[in-house]
Design a protein around this motif. Sequence first.
Motif, PDB file in Angstrom:
ATOM      1  N   UNK A  33     -15.899   4.595  69.111  1.00  0.00           N
ATOM      2  CA  UNK A  33     -16.159   3.803  67.905  1.00  0.00           C
ATOM      3  C   UNK A  33     -15.953   4.614  66.624  1.00  0.00           C
ATOM      4  N   UNK A  34     -16.273   5.879  66.675  1.00  0.00           N
ATOM      5  CA  UNK A  34     -16.131   6.723  65.486  1.00  0.00           C
ATOM      6  C   UNK A  34     -14.694   7.003  65.075  1.00  0.00           C
ATOM      7  N   UNK A  38      -9.934   6.519  61.716  1.00  0.00           N
ATOM      8  CA  UNK A  38      -8.783   7.400  61.919  1.00  0.00           C
ATOM      9  C   UNK A  38      -7.580   6.620  62.436  1.00  0.00           C
ATOM     10  N   UNK A  39      -7.832   5.713  63.350  1.00  0.00           N
ATOM     11  CA  UNK A  39      -6.748   4.900  63.904  1.00  0.00           C
ATOM     12  C   UNK A  39      -6.111   4.026  62.830  1.00  0.00           C
ATOM     13  N   UNK A  40      -6.938   3.470  61.928  1.00  0.00           N
ATOM     14  CA  UNK A  40      -6.380   2.650  60.849  1.00  0.00           C
ATOM     15  C   UNK A  40      -5.524   3.494  59.912  1.00  0.00           C
ATOM     16  N   UNK A  45      -0.332   5.007  57.654  1.00  0.00           N
ATOM     17  CA  UNK A  45       0.602   6.119  57.434  1.00  0.00           C
ATOM     18  C   UNK A  45       1.962   5.800  58.064  1.00  0.00           C
ATOM     19  N   UNK A  46       1.934   5.247  59.276  1.00  0.00           N
ATOM     20  CA  UNK A  46       3.186   4.874  59.941  1.00  0.00           C
ATOM     21  C   UNK A  46       3.922   3.807  59.147  1.00  0.00           C
ATOM     22  N   UNK A 266     -11.568  -5.193  60.815  1.00  0.00           N
ATOM     23  CA  UNK A 266     -12.430  -4.608  61.837  1.00  0.00           C
ATOM     24  C   UNK A 266     -13.082  -3.324  61.330  1.00  0.00           C
ATOM     25  N   UNK A 267     -12.290  -2.486  60.708  1.00  0.00           N
ATOM     26  CA  UNK A 267     -12.800  -1.209  60.207  1.00  0.00           C
ATOM     27  C   UNK A 267     -13.876  -1.415  59.153  1.00  0.00           C
TER      28      UNK A 267
END
Length: 315
Positions: A33-34, A38-40, A45-46, A266-267
């Motif tokens: 979950x933490x 970072x994933x977003x 960035x991509x 979601x974030x």
Amino acid sequence: MSIFERINRLFPVWAVLLAVVAALLPELFNGLAGYIKTLLVIIMFAMGLTLSKDDFARVVKSPKPIAVGVVLQFLIMPLAALLVSLLLGLSPELTTGMVLVGATAGGTSSNVMTWLAGGHVALSVSMTMVSTLVSVFATPLLTLLLVGQSVDVPVAGMLTSIAQLVVAPIVLGVVIHHLLGTRIQRVEPALATLAMAAIVLIIAIVVALNAGNLATLGPIVALAVIAHNAIGLGGGYALARALRFDERTARTIAFEVGLQNSGLAVTLANQFFTATAALPGALFSVWHNVSGSLLAGYWKRRPVGNEAEPALAPR
């Protein structure tokens, strides 16, 4: 077609598959979950790496259809989210999650669906870019306006968070694209795969966090998400045609309005509200890729001729 492109075309399959795994084995993803923020950042960035100065130039040269698409984006989707939530009697937490989905920018998947449907890809990219920048202010303010009486909406914190999670990584990506040029173009399919993997993992994490609520909340939230997405796709297309944009432009606007940056929703829900508020965004992430793929396939079988790209003005 490269291996990455083949993988990318199965985006809805991966999303559904990992969501099912997360629902059945939530312990595999609960500890991650933490890493949602970072994933977003990786996703944004991509996206930035695929944008060039030419994309920004298009906004200046042909602002009308882009402006219409962005206005419809932030008009139809937030209001539709609130309306659907009220009609279905959703809780304040779920309503907040629905409104967050509606108040975010267009998702990067809209660019892929536009390409598959024979729409204007350059226009789609431009609208996604502009709506993403507008969302820095629009998302927290629309959330405050629509659900501020039911829940506490931390506008200042959301503004700062969106700037950090969205604008900063996109700007960095654009700068690197400018410096590396053609080298980035050669790896764009791999970048899309990276972004897709990050989105799918976010979906899995949120589904895992809500695994205990899926039996009771899942069906009603799924119905809300399907209705919300349908209103966006249908409303975006119908209003674009009513404003006398050509068919390809109308298809492009439909995808831009109906396919949201649900990863950001979601974030934000996970950071500022609750895991339950993040559930609509997670389900929207799955469904809008399924519905977008189906609609793109339908339109692909109905070509609209050789209109020049981009047809960025109404006729």
